[in-house]
Each structure stands twice: as C-alpha cells, then as structure tokens.
Design a protein around this motif. Sequence first.
Motif, PDB file in Angstrom:
ATOM      1  N   GLY A   1       0.829  -1.197   0.000  1.00  0.00           N
ATOM      2  CA  GLY A   1       0.000   0.000   0.000  1.00  0.00           C
ATOM      3  C   GLY A   1       0.863   1.245   0.000  1.00  0.00           C
ATOM      4  N   GLY A   2       0.329   2.305  -0.588  1.00  0.00           N
ATOM      5  CA  GLY A   2       1.033   3.576  -0.583  1.00  0.00           C
ATOM      6  C   GLY A   2       1.107   4.197  -1.956  1.00  0.00           C
ATOM      7  N   HIS A   3       1.407   5.484  -1.969  1.00  0.00           N
ATOM      8  CA  HIS A   3       1.516   6.227  -3.222  1.00  0.00           C
ATOM      9  C   HIS A   3       2.761   5.768  -3.972  1.00  0.00           C
ATOM     10  N   PRO A   4       2.626   5.519  -5.291  1.00  0.00           N
ATOM     11  CA  PRO A   4       3.778   5.036  -6.072  1.00  0.00           C
ATOM     12  C   PRO A   4       5.014   5.930  -6.000  1.00  0.00           C
ATOM     13  N   LEU A   5       4.840   7.241  -5.841  1.00  0.00           N
ATOM     14  CA  LEU A   5       6.007   8.127  -5.748  1.00  0.00           C
ATOM     15  C   LEU A   5       6.743   7.966  -4.424  1.00  0.00           C
ATOM     16  N   LEU A   6       6.097   7.399  -3.419  1.00  0.00           N
ATOM     17  CA  LEU A   6       6.715   7.249  -2.103  1.00  0.00           C
ATOM     18  C   LEU A   6       7.238   5.832  -1.851  1.00  0.00           C
ATOM     19  N   VAL A   7       6.748   4.852  -2.599  1.00  0.00           N
ATOM     20  CA  VAL A   7       7.107   3.449  -2.353  1.00  0.00           C
ATOM     21  C   VAL A   7       8.606   3.220  -2.487  1.00  0.00           C
ATOM     22  N   ASN A   8       9.233   3.723  -3.547  1.00  0.00           N
ATOM     23  CA  ASN A   8      10.673   3.490  -3.747  1.00  0.00           C
ATOM     24  C   ASN A   8      11.508   4.056  -2.609  1.00  0.00           C
ATOM     25  N   ALA A   9      11.128   5.200  -2.090  1.00  0.00           N
ATOM     26  CA  ALA A   9      11.871   5.789  -0.973  1.00  0.00           C
ATOM     27  C   ALA A   9      11.785   4.883   0.253  1.00  0.00           C
ATOM     28  N   ALA A  10      10.604   4.337   0.513  1.00  0.00           N
ATOM     29  CA  ALA A  10      10.438   3.434   1.662  1.00  0.00           C
ATOM     30  C   ALA A  10      11.231   2.145   1.458  1.00  0.00           C
ATOM     31  N   VAL A  11      11.191   1.592   0.263  1.00  0.00           N
ATOM     32  CA  VAL A  11      11.919   0.350  -0.033  1.00  0.00           C
ATOM     33  C   VAL A  11      13.421   0.571   0.102  1.00  0.00           C
ATOM     34  N   ASN A  12      13.931   1.664  -0.442  1.00  0.00           N
ATOM     35  CA  ASN A  12      15.374   1.937  -0.356  1.00  0.00           C
ATOM     36  C   ASN A  12      15.829   2.086   1.087  1.00  0.00           C
ATOM     37  N   ALA A  13      15.017   2.695   1.924  1.00  0.00           N
ATOM     38  CA  ALA A  13      15.359   2.811   3.347  1.00  0.00           C
ATOM     39  C   ALA A  13      15.282   1.446   4.024  1.00  0.00           C
ATOM     40  N   MET A  14      14.223   0.692   3.737  1.00  0.00           N
ATOM     41  CA  MET A  14      14.004  -0.607   4.392  1.00  0.00           C
ATOM     42  C   MET A  14      15.126  -1.587   4.105  1.00  0.00           C
ATOM     43  N   LYS A  15      15.681  -1.555   2.910  1.00  0.00           N
ATOM     44  CA  LYS A  15      16.777  -2.455   2.538  1.00  0.00           C
ATOM     45  C   LYS A  15      17.974  -2.307   3.477  1.00  0.00           C
ATOM     46  N   GLN A  16      18.137  -1.145   4.080  1.00  0.00           N
ATOM     47  CA  GLN A  16      19.313  -0.856   4.900  1.00  0.00           C
ATOM     48  C   GLN A  16      19.072  -1.089   6.396  1.00  0.00           C
ATOM     49  N   TRP A  17      17.862  -1.431   6.774  1.00  0.00           N
ATOM     50  CA  TRP A  17      17.558  -1.662   8.186  1.00  0.00           C
ATOM     51  C   TRP A  17      18.198  -2.948   8.683  1.00  0.00           C
ATOM     52  N   LYS A  18      18.491  -2.984   9.968  1.00  0.00           N
ATOM     53  CA  LYS A  18      18.987  -4.182  10.649  1.00  0.00           C
ATOM     54  C   LYS A  18      18.116  -4.409  11.883  1.00  0.00           C
ATOM     55  N   PHE A  19      17.760  -5.678  12.106  1.00  0.00           N
ATOM     56  CA  PHE A  19      16.913  -6.047  13.234  1.00  0.00           C
ATOM     57  C   PHE A  19      17.685  -6.928  14.201  1.00  0.00           C
ATOM     58  N   GLU A  20      17.100  -7.138  15.378  1.00  0.00           N
ATOM     59  CA  GLU A  20      17.695  -8.037  16.356  1.00  0.00           C
ATOM     60  C   GLU A  20      17.752  -9.443  15.761  1.00  0.00           C
ATOM     61  N   ALA A  21      18.784 -10.201  16.131  1.00  0.00           N
ATOM     62  CA  ALA A  21      18.901 -11.582  15.664  1.00  0.00           C
ATOM     63  C   ALA A  21      17.861 -12.452  16.371  1.00  0.00           C
TER      64      ALA A  21
END
Length: 122
Positions: free
Chosen positions: A85-105
């Motif tokens: 879900g989300g506006h197509p102009l904003l999706v790529n920005a969210a995806v590019n940020a999400m790719k760089q996230w790190k979570f707890e093991a």
Amino acid sequence: MRLMTLKTYLVAAVLGTASVSLIANPLVAQAQEHEVNTDDLARKPKARVAPVYPGMARRLNIEGTVKLAVVVAPNGTVRSWKPVGGHPLLVNAAVNAMKQWKFEAAPTESSGIVEFRFQPPK
C-alpha cells in the motif's frame, strides 16, 4: 571544430540543464517528518535508515503512508519486501530505506508489516 548535430546538441542542452537544476535545486531531500510503525513485526529494529523524501513528491505536496510486507532473516537483515500500500512516488523511498535496516537476531525468520508515514518537509 566539428559541428554538433541537432540531436547531440539537444541531448547536451538537456543534460546541462538537468545538472544545473540538480545543483541549484536538488531533486531529493531528506524527509523532515516521517513516522515509522513496526508494531506488526515481532523483532525490534537495531538500525533504522530514514527514507529520502522524493523531490517530485515534495513538489506535488504528496503525503501518505507506505506499507511494506517484510521478511527478516534470522541474522537480522531484511530478506525480502513487498509493497502492500502507498503512493507510487513514495514506495521506492520506503523500499530503499528498508533495505538498509537491521533487526535483532532471532532463531527463525520473522515477517510483518512496516509502515512509513511521509509528510512533505515544511
């Protein structure tokens, strides 16, 4: 000196104009106001990267929420993502940020929805 063809001249003019406008008015700006909701995900993020607010969305004053279905590998890296879900102009920005996230093991992979709320910079 060899004369430039009209096509070559037009391409050079467009590229030159684009580079000047990039210097004078960047097409992307760091999102001044964004909110992230990870309540649907079992693991907590250790490292978050803020999304870059797209220049076109900023000029059009577009705001909204982007929802990404993410799968986090046992080592904490984002294994896969899918916009739900989300506006197509904003999706790529969210995806590019999400790719760089790190979570707890964790012993197994986790999945859930991450929401990025975008508001135009003031």
